[in-house]
Design a protein around this motif. Structure first.
Motif, mmCIF file in Angstrom:
data_model
loop_
_atom_site.group_PDB
_atom_site.id
_atom_site.type_symbol
_atom_site.label_atom_id
_atom_site.label_comp_id
_atom_site.label_asym_id
_atom_site.label_seq_id
_atom_site.Cartn_x
_atom_site.Cartn_y
_atom_site.Cartn_z
ATOM 1 N N LYS A 36 0.851 -1.188 0.000
ATOM 2 C CA LYS A 36 0.000 0.000 0.000
ATOM 3 C C LYS A 36 0.886 1.237 0.000
ATOM 4 O O LYS A 36 1.751 1.388 0.865
ATOM 5 C CB LYS A 36 -0.910 0.001 1.225
ATOM 6 N N SER A 37 0.666 2.140 -0.956
ATOM 7 C CA SER A 37 1.484 3.348 -1.070
ATOM 8 C C SER A 37 0.586 4.563 -1.221
ATOM 9 O O SER A 37 -0.530 4.469 -1.748
ATOM 10 C CB SER A 37 2.433 3.254 -2.270
ATOM 11 N N ALA A 38 1.089 5.705 -0.764
ATOM 12 C CA ALA A 38 0.322 6.950 -0.849
ATOM 13 C C ALA A 38 1.271 8.125 -1.005
ATOM 14 O O ALA A 38 2.415 8.092 -0.540
ATOM 15 C CB ALA A 38 -0.554 7.142 0.389
ATOM 16 N N ALA A 39 0.792 9.184 -1.663
ATOM 17 C CA ALA A 39 1.568 10.412 -1.826
ATOM 18 C C ALA A 39 0.614 11.586 -1.924
ATOM 19 O O ALA A 39 -0.492 11.461 -2.459
ATOM 20 C CB ALA A 39 2.453 10.341 -3.075
ATOM 21 N N GLU A 40 1.049 12.725 -1.388
ATOM 22 C CA GLU A 40 0.255 13.953 -1.517
ATOM 23 C C GLU A 40 1.186 15.120 -1.814
ATOM 24 O O GLU A 40 2.201 15.305 -1.142
ATOM 25 C CB GLU A 40 -0.540 14.266 -0.252
ATOM 26 N N THR A 41 0.827 15.908 -2.820
ATOM 27 C CA THR A 41 1.524 17.137 -3.171
ATOM 28 C C THR A 41 0.538 18.284 -2.984
ATOM 29 O O THR A 41 -0.582 18.226 -3.506
ATOM 30 C CB THR A 41 2.007 17.106 -4.621
ATOM 31 N N ALA A 42 0.935 19.329 -2.240
ATOM 32 C CA ALA A 42 -0.025 20.385 -1.926
ATOM 33 C C ALA A 42 0.642 21.748 -1.889
ATOM 34 O O ALA A 42 1.799 21.891 -1.475
ATOM 35 C CB ALA A 42 -0.711 20.109 -0.588
ATOM 36 N N LEU A 43 -0.105 22.764 -2.325
ATOM 37 C CA LEU A 43 0.260 24.169 -2.203
ATOM 38 C C LEU A 43 -0.809 24.859 -1.367
ATOM 39 O O LEU A 43 -2.005 24.700 -1.627
ATOM 40 C CB LEU A 43 0.337 24.837 -3.572
ATOM 41 N N THR A 44 -0.377 25.617 -0.355
ATOM 42 C CA THR A 44 -1.308 26.313 0.527
ATOM 43 C C THR A 44 -0.965 27.792 0.555
ATOM 44 O O THR A 44 0.196 28.150 0.770
ATOM 45 C CB THR A 44 -1.248 25.744 1.955
ATOM 46 N N ALA A 45 -1.973 28.643 0.341
ATOM 47 C CA ALA A 45 -1.768 30.085 0.336
ATOM 48 C C ALA A 45 -2.761 30.739 1.282
ATOM 49 O O ALA A 45 -3.952 30.403 1.279
ATOM 50 C CB ALA A 45 -1.938 30.658 -1.067
ATOM 51 N N SER A 46 -2.271 31.677 2.087
ATOM 52 C CA SER A 46 -3.135 32.397 3.019
ATOM 53 C C SER A 46 -4.049 33.359 2.265
ATOM 54 O O SER A 46 -3.621 34.083 1.373
ATOM 55 C CB SER A 46 -2.288 33.172 4.034
ATOM 56 N N ILE A 47 -5.346 33.356 2.634
ATOM 57 C CA ILE A 47 -6.311 34.278 2.035
ATOM 58 C C ILE A 47 -6.500 35.497 2.918
ATOM 59 O O ILE A 47 -6.357 36.638 2.490
ATOM 60 C CB ILE A 47 -7.661 33.569 1.818
ATOM 61 N N SER A 48 -6.815 35.254 4.187
ATOM 62 C CA SER A 48 -7.023 36.345 5.138
ATOM 63 C C SER A 48 -6.972 35.790 6.545
ATOM 64 O O SER A 48 -7.694 34.829 6.868
ATOM 65 C CB SER A 48 -8.379 37.024 4.900
ATOM 66 N N GLY A 49 -6.090 36.348 7.366
ATOM 67 C CA GLY A 49 -5.992 35.902 8.746
ATOM 68 C C GLY A 49 -5.646 34.430 8.845
ATOM 69 O O GLY A 49 -4.645 33.966 8.297
ATOM 70 N N ASN A 50 -6.507 33.669 9.523
ATOM 71 C CA ASN A 50 -6.279 32.236 9.715
ATOM 72 C C ASN A 50 -6.842 31.374 8.593
ATOM 73 O O ASN A 50 -6.773 30.150 8.668
ATOM 74 C CB ASN A 50 -6.891 31.789 11.044
ATOM 75 N N LEU A 51 -7.412 31.992 7.558
ATOM 76 C CA LEU A 51 -8.043 31.256 6.471
ATOM 77 C C LEU A 51 -7.092 31.127 5.285
ATOM 78 O O LEU A 51 -6.500 32.107 4.847
ATOM 79 C CB LEU A 51 -9.320 31.958 6.036
ATOM 80 N N SER A 52 -6.954 29.884 4.774
ATOM 81 C CA SER A 52 -6.054 29.620 3.648
ATOM 82 C C SER A 52 -6.764 28.796 2.589
ATOM 83 O O SER A 52 -7.806 28.173 2.843
ATOM 84 C CB SER A 52 -4.803 28.864 4.120
ATOM 85 N N LEU A 53 -6.181 28.787 1.395
ATOM 86 C CA LEU A 53 -6.661 27.962 0.295
ATOM 87 C C LEU A 53 -5.605 26.909 -0.021
ATOM 88 O O LEU A 53 -4.439 27.241 -0.219
ATOM 89 C CB LEU A 53 -6.926 28.813 -0.944
ATOM 90 N N LYS A 54 -6.020 25.646 -0.062
ATOM 91 C CA LYS A 54 -5.097 24.537 -0.319
ATOM 92 C C LYS A 54 -5.504 23.816 -1.592
ATOM 93 O O LYS A 54 -6.668 23.459 -1.774
ATOM 94 C CB LYS A 54 -5.109 23.556 0.859
#
Length: 248
Positions: free
Chosen positions: A199-217
């Motif tokens: 069993k194998s798994a991988a995740e690639t992600a980019l996260t950018a802050s929108i405002s304060g504590n809220l981000s878009l991933k």
């Protein structure tokens, strides 16, 4: 076209911030993510994905916890030509890893446990426990990389009710790049090698802050099982756009 515009917008937000990344690590972080996709017209679908992730940094311990889920429903015609709603994806995943720091805090001993219930895979459930060696190869102002490797045991049950339990070797790695105060890139990879299944798994992600504590991933996940039923695919892929809120 809409996907292209979204990708360009996210990447632009990630690289537009010029401030340097913060170097102080919080003793406890807690993030919750939620994403929705609705389509109407030729195909009516509803998709929901959610997650909770936490990292705890103590004097002698470095711990990670995560919960995630996916649900998808779509309208299809039955054999009588009547449209009805059917669930086409339903998955729940929970995992935790505790790392005990030795005299050199970059050298650690780890314990790992996971449980996955994917209704539309070849398995009723897949569960793993493992222990071994964890090493943080480096951590500087902007990047970090660590890996874990050790023996373990898998508890799996197929859709037919057959048990596939056995000894495994688990290996994983995690890379993080703090692009700026408002953006980060993460890459995780893991594999669990056993006699019955790998069993194998991988995740690639980019996260950018929108405002304060809220981000878009924006993330792409790959999940692979080497032993599946004849009518099942070995590789599952998932691309998700998620709003993430940092509670701590």
């Amino acid at each position: 076209m809409k996907r292209t515009v979204l990708a360009v917008t996210v990447i632009g937000a990630l690289f537009s911030a010029a401030a340097s990344a913060q170097t102080q690590q919080k003793p406890l972080t807690l993030e919750g993510g939620l994403g929705f996709i609705f389509t109407t017209g030729n195909t009516d679908t509803t998709s929901v994905n959610g997650s909770i992730e936490s990292h705890q940094e103590l004097e002698r311990w470095s711990n990670d916890y995560s919960l995630s889920g996916l649900y998808k429903e779509e309208a299809v015609e039955n054999d009588e030509g009547v449209e009805e709603d059917r669930t086409s994806a339903q998955r729940f995943d929970a995992r935790a890893q505790a790392n005990y720091k030795l005299d050199n805090p970059d050298y650690r001993l780890f314990g790992f446990a996971s449980y996955e219930d994917d209704r539309f895979s070849s398995y009723n459930y897949q569960s793993t426990i493992a222990a071994g060696w964890n090493h943080k190869l480096w951590q500087d102002d902007t990047t970090s990389f660590e890996y874990s490797i050790g023996p373990g045991y898998a508890f799996n049950e197929t859709q037919d009710g057959e048990s596939q339990n056995g000894i495994i070797v688990r290996a994983s790695s995690a890379f993080q790049w703090l692009i700026s105060d408002t953006a980060k890139f993460t890459q995780t990879v893991s594999t669990e090698v056993g006699s019955e299944n790998t069993k194998s798994a991988a995740e690639t992600a980019l996260t950018a802050s929108i405002s304060g504590n809220l981000s878009l991933k924006v993330g792409v996940s790959l999940n692979h099982n080497s032993n599946v039923e004849a009518d099942k695919e070995k590789l599952d892929t998932e691309t998700a756009v998620t709003l993430v809120y940092s509670f701590l």
